[in-house]
Design a protein around this motif. Structure first.
Motif, PDB file in Angstrom:
ATOM      1  N   PRO A  14       0.835  -1.210   0.000  1.00 41.08           N
ATOM      2  CA  PRO A  14       0.000   0.000   0.000  1.00 41.08           C
ATOM      3  C   PRO A  14       0.866   1.254   0.000  1.00 41.08           C
ATOM      4  O   PRO A  14       1.879   1.320   0.707  1.00 41.08           O
ATOM      5  CB  PRO A  14      -0.800  -0.137   1.301  1.00 41.08           C
ATOM      6  N   GLY A  15       0.462   2.211  -0.820  1.00 39.21           N
ATOM      7  CA  GLY A  15       1.238   3.432  -0.969  1.00 39.21           C
ATOM      8  C   GLY A  15       2.261   3.375  -2.081  1.00 39.21           C
ATOM      9  O   GLY A  15       2.858   4.399  -2.425  1.00 39.21           O
ATOM     10  N   GLY A  63      -6.486  11.679  -9.192  1.00 41.63           N
ATOM     11  CA  GLY A  63      -5.399  12.206  -8.393  1.00 41.63           C
ATOM     12  C   GLY A  63      -4.328  11.186  -8.064  1.00 41.63           C
ATOM     13  O   GLY A  63      -3.261  11.545  -7.564  1.00 41.63           O
ATOM     14  N   ARG A  64      -4.581   9.916  -8.361  1.00 40.42           N
ATOM     15  CA  ARG A  64      -3.582   8.857  -8.069  1.00 40.42           C
ATOM     16  C   ARG A  64      -3.088   8.185  -9.331  1.00 40.42           C
ATOM     17  O   ARG A  64      -1.925   7.780  -9.408  1.00 40.42           O
ATOM     18  CB  ARG A  64      -4.191   7.800  -7.140  1.00 40.42           C
ATOM     19  N   PHE A  65      -3.965   8.028 -10.336  1.00 36.19           N
ATOM     20  CA  PHE A  65      -3.613   7.340 -11.579  1.00 36.19           C
ATOM     21  C   PHE A  65      -3.507   8.354 -12.708  1.00 36.19           C
ATOM     22  O   PHE A  65      -4.231   9.348 -12.745  1.00 36.19           O
ATOM     23  CB  PHE A  65      -4.684   6.319 -11.954  1.00 36.19           C
ATOM     24  N   THR A  66      -2.611   8.071 -13.655  1.00 37.25           N
ATOM     25  CA  THR A  66      -2.455   8.908 -14.841  1.00 37.25           C
ATOM     26  C   THR A  66      -2.370   8.025 -16.072  1.00 37.25           C
ATOM     27  O   THR A  66      -1.506   7.138 -16.150  1.00 37.25           O
ATOM     28  CB  THR A  66      -1.198   9.779 -14.752  1.00 37.25           C
ATOM     29  N   ILE A  67      -3.262   8.260 -17.017  1.00 35.60           N
ATOM     30  CA  ILE A  67      -3.233   7.528 -18.283  1.00 35.60           C
ATOM     31  C   ILE A  67      -2.520   8.376 -19.326  1.00 35.60           C
ATOM     32  O   ILE A  67      -2.641   9.609 -19.342  1.00 35.60           O
ATOM     33  CB  ILE A  67      -4.661   7.168 -18.744  1.00 35.60           C
ATOM     34  N   LEU A  83      -1.068   3.455  -4.269  1.00 36.83           N
ATOM     35  CA  LEU A  83      -1.953   2.307  -4.444  1.00 36.83           C
ATOM     36  C   LEU A  83      -2.562   1.856  -3.122  1.00 36.83           C
ATOM     37  O   LEU A  83      -1.922   1.943  -2.058  1.00 36.83           O
ATOM     38  CB  LEU A  83      -1.199   1.159  -5.103  1.00 36.83           C
ATOM     39  N   LYS A  84      -3.805   1.381  -3.226  1.00 38.10           N
ATOM     40  CA  LYS A  84      -4.559   0.931  -2.071  1.00 38.10           C
ATOM     41  C   LYS A  84      -4.945  -0.538  -2.258  1.00 38.10           C
ATOM     42  O   LYS A  84      -5.036  -1.014  -3.402  1.00 38.10           O
ATOM     43  CB  LYS A  84      -5.840   1.753  -1.926  1.00 38.10           C
ATOM     44  N   PRO A  85      -5.209  -1.254  -1.173  1.00 32.65           N
ATOM     45  CA  PRO A  85      -5.635  -2.652  -1.323  1.00 32.65           C
ATOM     46  C   PRO A  85      -6.852  -2.805  -2.237  1.00 32.65           C
ATOM     47  O   PRO A  85      -6.957  -3.800  -2.966  1.00 32.65           O
ATOM     48  CB  PRO A  85      -5.950  -3.069   0.112  1.00 32.65           C
TER      49      PRO A  85
END
Length: 113
Positions: A14-15, A63-67, A83-85
Motif C-alpha cells: 500500500p502506498g 489524483g492517483r492514476f495517470t493515463i 496504491l490501495k488494497p
C-alpha cells in the motif's frame, strides 16, 4: 487480427506505485481505456484517453492514476501511485468504449502488505 498485450502488474505494498503498459495493434485513432476487474466484481472503467490526449478517470482513482499514450508506438500507459488494497484487480486495456473482441489477458495488480 487485433492483439492487445498488457504488462507491468505485480505485487506492491500500500502506498506504492506501478506503471502498466498496453501494446495494442489497434489503429491509433481510437480512444483507449484501462479497465479492471476485482474478484467477485464486474469489470469497471478506470481511465480513458482520446487520440488527442484528453483524459477521464473514475472517481476512485482521480489524483492517483495517470493515463497516457504514445501513438507512434501504439502503446497506452497507466501510472498508478498511492496504491490501495482496493486497487487489487486484473487490469485490461481496450478501446473506449470497449470493443467486445479486443480484450487481452490482462495484468494482475495486487496491493498488499
Amino acid at each position: 487480427q487485433v492483439q492487445v498485450v498488457e504488462s507491468g502488474g505485480g505485487l506492491v505494498q500500500p502506498g506504492g506505485s506501478l506503471r502498466l503498459s498496453c501494446a495494442a495493434s489497434i489503429e491509433s485513432g481510437y480512444a483507449m481505456g484501462w479497465y479492471r476487474q476485482a474478484p467477485g466484481k464486474q469489470r469497471e472503467s478506470v481511465a480513458g484517453i482520446t487520440r488527442a490526449g484528453s483524459t477521464t478517470y473514475a472517481d476512485s482513482v482521480k489524483g492517483r492514476f495517470t493515463i497516457s499514450r504514445d501513438n507512434a508506438k501504439n502503446t497506452v500507459y497507466l501510472q498508478m501511485n498511492s496504491l490501495k488494497p482496493e486497487d487489487t484487480a486484473v487490469y485490461y486495456c481496450n478501446t473506449d468504449p470497449p470493443t467486445w473482441n479486443y480484450w487481452g489477458q490482462g495484468t494482475q495488480v495486487t496491493v498488499s502488505s
